[in-house]
Design a protein around this motif. Sequence first.
Motif, mmCIF file in Angstrom:
data_model
loop_
_atom_site.group_PDB
_atom_site.id
_atom_site.type_symbol
_atom_site.label_atom_id
_atom_site.label_comp_id
_atom_site.label_asym_id
_atom_site.label_seq_id
_atom_site.Cartn_x
_atom_site.Cartn_y
_atom_site.Cartn_z
ATOM 1 N N THR A 9 0.843 -1.187 0.000
ATOM 2 C CA THR A 9 0.000 0.000 0.000
ATOM 3 C C THR A 9 0.883 1.243 0.000
ATOM 4 O O THR A 9 2.101 1.173 0.239
ATOM 5 C CB THR A 9 -0.906 0.033 1.237
ATOM 6 N N ASP A 10 0.264 2.401 -0.238
ATOM 7 C CA ASP A 10 1.031 3.648 -0.229
ATOM 8 C C ASP A 10 1.695 3.882 1.126
ATOM 9 O O ASP A 10 2.858 4.298 1.199
ATOM 10 C CB ASP A 10 0.123 4.834 -0.567
ATOM 11 N N ALA A 11 0.966 3.616 2.202
ATOM 12 C CA ALA A 11 1.535 3.821 3.535
ATOM 13 C C ALA A 11 2.697 2.870 3.788
ATOM 14 O O ALA A 11 3.726 3.256 4.370
ATOM 15 C CB ALA A 11 0.452 3.635 4.600
ATOM 16 N N GLU A 12 2.558 1.619 3.353
ATOM 17 C CA GLU A 12 3.639 0.651 3.510
ATOM 18 C C GLU A 12 4.855 1.056 2.683
ATOM 19 O O GLU A 12 6.002 0.882 3.106
ATOM 20 C CB GLU A 12 3.149 -0.739 3.104
ATOM 21 N N CYS A 13 4.607 1.621 1.491
ATOM 22 C CA CYS A 13 5.712 2.102 0.643
ATOM 23 C C CYS A 13 6.502 3.202 1.335
ATOM 24 O O CYS A 13 7.735 3.230 1.266
ATOM 25 C CB CYS A 13 5.166 2.627 -0.688
ATOM 26 N N VAL A 14 5.792 4.095 2.002
ATOM 27 C CA VAL A 14 6.453 5.203 2.704
ATOM 28 C C VAL A 14 7.406 4.645 3.760
ATOM 29 O O VAL A 14 8.554 5.098 3.888
ATOM 30 C CB VAL A 14 5.409 6.142 3.342
ATOM 31 N N ASP A 15 6.952 3.660 4.520
ATOM 32 C CA ASP A 15 7.797 3.044 5.545
ATOM 33 C C ASP A 15 9.012 2.368 4.922
ATOM 34 O O ASP A 15 10.144 2.489 5.425
ATOM 35 C CB ASP A 15 6.995 2.015 6.346
#
Length: 239
Positions: A169-175
């Motif tokens: 997900t986008d949030a997981e990508c950020v991490d």
Amino acid sequence: MAILSLQGVSKSFGALKVTDNVSFDLAAGEALGIIGPNGAGKSTLFNLITGNLRPDGGKVLLHGRDITQETPMQRCASGIGRSFQIPQPFGHLSVYENLLVAARFGGGVSATEAPSLCMDILHRTGLAALADRKAGALPLLNRKRLELARALATRPRVILLDEIAGGLTDAECVDLIATIRAIHAEGTAIIWIEHVLHALTSVVTRLIALNFGQVLMSGTPDEVMAAPQVQEIYLGIEA
């Protein structure tokens, strides 16, 4: 001197040439991205760098030393680490034990040094709380983090990342991007194959575009992504 060099590397499977006279240098501490459509030869190129495949022609050099005939184990011990597109942990072992195997047998880390190294990497990759969890029970993001952590446990000077942001997900990508940036900031050179372009271009400073096993173009991310020939073969935009 470049930390890694490919000189005219080629590979064919029967009549199909999947890597065609590829040459490039990777500077120490550089972050290089590789893009291209499916079937462009990206993963084959990684297999040639790590020794999982032997080239039909050309050379692979690490710190100026010819490693073309070395085994994957020898190349790992020399400083080339890798994550795989499909995570391949030892599912019956814990997260910590997966790192310990990588450190001891991949990186040649001593039995006294390996435990502290592994715990440090678990903290850096956000896996410390899952150290005792069976690797086969992890969700996708943490399996990808484990792929990265296992590669780091071999103490690489060059790390190859194969589609590590895919499926997140986008949030997981950020991490994940934050973790990769931190690794790069410590001086580890990176070659990253990725279709998630916003993740890739937020880290790398140079892109190579491949098509039919050949280097189509090399330059800054902005230069490469703006090139009409790259947009045509990679984005489906008619030049």
